[in-house]
Design an enzyme around this catalytic site. Structure first.
Site, PDB file in Angstrom:
ATOM      1  N   HIS A 123       0.868  -1.182   0.000  1.00 44.53           N
ATOM      2  CA  HIS A 123       0.000   0.000   0.000  1.00 44.53           C
ATOM      3  C   HIS A 123       0.907   1.235   0.000  1.00 44.53           C
ATOM      4  O   HIS A 123       1.997   1.203   0.556  1.00 44.53           O
ATOM      5  CB  HIS A 123      -0.851  -0.043   1.270  1.00 44.53           C
ATOM      6  CG  HIS A 123      -1.920   0.996   1.360  1.00 44.53           C
ATOM      7  ND1 HIS A 123      -1.669   2.279   1.778  1.00 44.53           N
ATOM      8  CD2 HIS A 123      -3.245   0.933   1.083  1.00 44.53           C
ATOM      9  CE1 HIS A 123      -2.806   2.964   1.773  1.00 44.53           C
ATOM     10  NE2 HIS A 123      -3.778   2.176   1.350  1.00 44.53           N
ATOM     11  N   GLN A 203      -4.916  -4.979   6.960  1.00 51.17           N
ATOM     12  CA  GLN A 203      -5.976  -5.893   6.520  1.00 51.17           C
ATOM     13  C   GLN A 203      -6.036  -7.135   7.392  1.00 51.17           C
ATOM     14  O   GLN A 203      -7.110  -7.674   7.651  1.00 51.17           O
ATOM     15  CB  GLN A 203      -5.757  -6.305   5.059  1.00 51.17           C
ATOM     16  CG  GLN A 203      -5.870  -5.170   4.062  1.00 51.17           C
ATOM     17  CD  GLN A 203      -7.264  -4.553   4.016  1.00 51.17           C
ATOM     18  OE1 GLN A 203      -8.261  -5.186   4.347  1.00 51.17           O
ATOM     19  NE2 GLN A 203      -7.326  -3.294   3.621  1.00 51.17           N
ATOM     20  N   CYS A 364      -4.779   2.444  -3.743  1.00 52.22           N
ATOM     21  CA  CYS A 364      -3.520   2.957  -3.156  1.00 52.22           C
ATOM     22  C   CYS A 364      -2.386   1.954  -3.319  1.00 52.22           C
ATOM     23  O   CYS A 364      -1.520   1.816  -2.438  1.00 52.22           O
ATOM     24  CB  CYS A 364      -3.680   3.331  -1.678  1.00 52.22           C
ATOM     25  SG  CYS A 364      -4.946   4.552  -1.403  1.00 52.22           S
TER      26      CYS A 364
HETATM   27  N1  C6P Z   1      -6.517   0.450   2.740  1.00 51.62           N
HETATM   28  C1  C6P Z   1      -8.358   0.120   1.202  1.00 51.62           C
HETATM   29  O1  C6P Z   1      -9.448   0.399   0.713  1.00 51.62           O
HETATM   30  P1  C6P Z   1      -5.308   3.760   6.928  1.00 51.62           P
HETATM   31  O2  C6P Z   1      -5.854   4.528   5.785  1.00 51.62           O
HETATM   32  O3  C6P Z   1      -4.187   4.492   7.606  1.00 51.62           O
HETATM   33  O4  C6P Z   1      -6.356   3.277   7.877  1.00 51.62           O
HETATM   34  O5  C6P Z   1      -4.691   2.412   6.309  1.00 51.62           O
HETATM   35  C2  C6P Z   1      -3.735   2.451   5.307  1.00 51.62           C
HETATM   36  C3  C6P Z   1      -3.490   1.072   4.763  1.00 51.62           C
HETATM   37  C4  C6P Z   1      -2.256   0.496   4.918  1.00 51.62           C
HETATM   38  N2  C6P Z   1      -2.000  -0.742   4.506  1.00 51.62           N
HETATM   39  C5  C6P Z   1      -2.948  -1.492   3.929  1.00 51.62           C
HETATM   40  C6  C6P Z   1      -2.639  -2.899   3.517  1.00 51.62           C
HETATM   41  C7  C6P Z   1      -4.227  -0.972   3.729  1.00 51.62           C
HETATM   42  O6  C6P Z   1      -5.159  -1.726   3.160  1.00 51.62           O
HETATM   43  C8  C6P Z   1      -4.506   0.358   4.117  1.00 51.62           C
HETATM   44  C9  C6P Z   1      -5.826   0.992   3.824  1.00 51.62           C
HETATM   45  C10 C6P Z   1      -7.834   0.940   2.371  1.00 51.62           C
HETATM   46  O7  C6P Z   1      -7.704  -0.828   0.789  1.00 51.62           O
HETATM   47  C11 C6P Z   1      -7.865   2.390   2.071  1.00 51.62           C
HETATM   48  S1  C6P Z   1      -6.768   2.839   0.778  1.00 51.62           S
END
Ligand code: C6P
Length: 405
Positions: A123, A203, A364
């Site tokens: 990500h 996740q 992302c």
């Molecule tokens: N993925 C998705 O729709 P935050 O935004 O800080 O809570 O998490 C960031 C993040 C980091 N690592 C992984 C593997 C993620 O999946 C996510 C967030 C969401 O897949 C929003 S982009």
């Protein structure tokens, strides 16, 4: 005992509504999960009756708030198997946790020429903070490649590891593919060359039992909102010895021992990393979310979600023109795909018209999209309240969408 899905559904008021005239089918759980009454009620109780600042006041509400905040930290400690409660640092979420880590670890440990390994499926929040600190420190980012099924190529990973490797930061479960990475084995391999290992568990946390001591990871990050908790709260776990060697990330209230213009000294763990008034309600109610998951049992959750994923995968493969993105042997909860001759956003919009919430886009993970030679995918991600009947409706909706497009 298997999950009582009917009962679970009754605990999530958000499910009880129509979207565009249809019963909501929420398949965007990898972006954010819905919240159970236990969490909603706890938030309501906090803001109705228990509002105060913590670690500061001598009055009753402040003291009660402090006790609950620290209780939550201990619940999380137990939930992830950390040795000490002060190894659990409250952050705004995974992104904030990884930025804290990259900056503070980078300051303490990174030397010019050091290498940081990240995989193709990371990500952006597990790429960009490392790029920023690498640039400042003269460190080098190396990409751990994956195969067409969406699995890390362990032989290539092994080849990349060497004595200049200072940090390996890898996602446990990919948000765009659902791949479950062999994190334990990867941690062992990193430690053999003296590198540190960070697990992005954003996740994984809602789908897999995590034990940081058994994994032997050095750091781990997750967000509350992906495990039925509030937004704006998350956790960075770190081994005590390492956290003690790292400088504060932000300055402000609570993170100090004594402040003077001559010399400021810092608080002990975990407060050293928690500057300013934190998200008190979020931290306290994250405990309720974790208690909720613990009561259901992560093994049961994983089993149920795997059944749903297998069922959905089998059904979607029967539709002509579908390409699955991510077919790893070890997968969890995520079904990502493209539909021939159509843009994912159009598919997402038409599914929404049928009451079905999925995510479309690059999720992302642009380097991963580039690897698969696509700009975006459609992602359905499953949770404890989804059902096979919902999967059937979803599959029919894709067929209709396909005809329409
Ligand atoms: N993925 C998705 O729709 P935050 O935004 O800080 O809570 O998490 C960031 C993040 C980091 N690592 C992984 C593997 C993620 O999946 C996510 C967030 C969401 O897949 C929003 S982009």
């Amino acid at each position: 005992m298997s999950l009582d899905v009917k009962k679970i559904r009754s605990q999530f008021p958000c499910l009880d509504q129509k979207i565009n005239g249809k019963d909501l089918i929420y398949l965007d759980n990898a972006a954010s999960t819905l919240k159970p009454l236990k969490v909603i009620n706890a938030l309501n109780q906090h803001y109705s009756k228990e509002t105060s600042n913590i670690h500061r006041g001598v009055h009753t509400l402040s003291e009660q708030g402090t006790v609950k905040y620290e209780e939550s930290r201990r619940t999380i400690q137990k939930f992830i198997g950390a040795e000490f409660d002060h190894e659990v640092i409250f952050t705004k979420g995974t992104t904030d946790a990884l930025n804290l880590l990259a900056n503070s670890f980078g300051d303490a440990f990174l030397e010019p020429g050091d290498e940081i390994l990240l995989s193709t499926m990371e990500h952006h929040s597990n790429i960009v903070p490392w790029q920023l600190i690498a640039e400042k420190k003269g460190a080098i980012i190396k990409e751990v490649p994956i195969n067409k099924k969406g699995e890390i190529i362990l032989d290539e990973y092994k080849k990349l590891l060497n004595k200049r490797t200072k940090m390996v930061s890898i996602v446990y479960i990919s948000n765009s593919l659902g791949t479950i990475n062999p994190i334990k084995e990867m941690i062992q391999m990193a430690h053999e060359v003296g590198a540190y290992f960070c697990v992005d568990a954003a996740q994984a946390v809602a789908h897999k039992k995590i034990d940081v001591q058994e994994l032997d990871c050095d750091f781990l990050a997750f967000s509350g909102h992906k495990i039925y908790g509030p937004t704006g709260i998350g956790v960075l776990y770190g081994k005590q010895d390492l956290l003690n060697q790292m400088p504060p990330y932000q300055g402000g209230g609570d993170m100090i021992d004594a402040v003077s213009f001559e010399k400021t000294t810092y608080n002990t763990l975990p407060f050293k990393f928690e500057a300013g008034t934190p998200h008190i309600a979020g931290a306290i109610c994250l405990k309720d979310a974790i208690d909720y998951v613990t009561e259901l049992g992560l093994e049961e959750i994983e089993k149920y979600e795997n059944e749903l994923l297998d069922y959905a995968t089998k059904k979607i493969k029967e539709i002509e023109g579908i390409t699955l993105i991510g077919e790893a042997d070890q997968k969890c909860s995520v079904l990502a795909f493209c539909l021939e001759n159509s843009h994912p956003h159009d598919v997402g919009t038409l599914l929404d018209k049928q009451g079905i919430a999925v995510r479309t886009g690059h999720h992302c993970t642009q380097p991963l999209m580039k690897f698969f030679n696509i700009v975006a995918s459609i992602r359905a991600s499953f949770s404890i309240y989804n059902t096979k009947e919902e999967v059937d409706t979803f599959i029919e909706a894709i067929k209709k969408t396909k005809e329409f497009l």
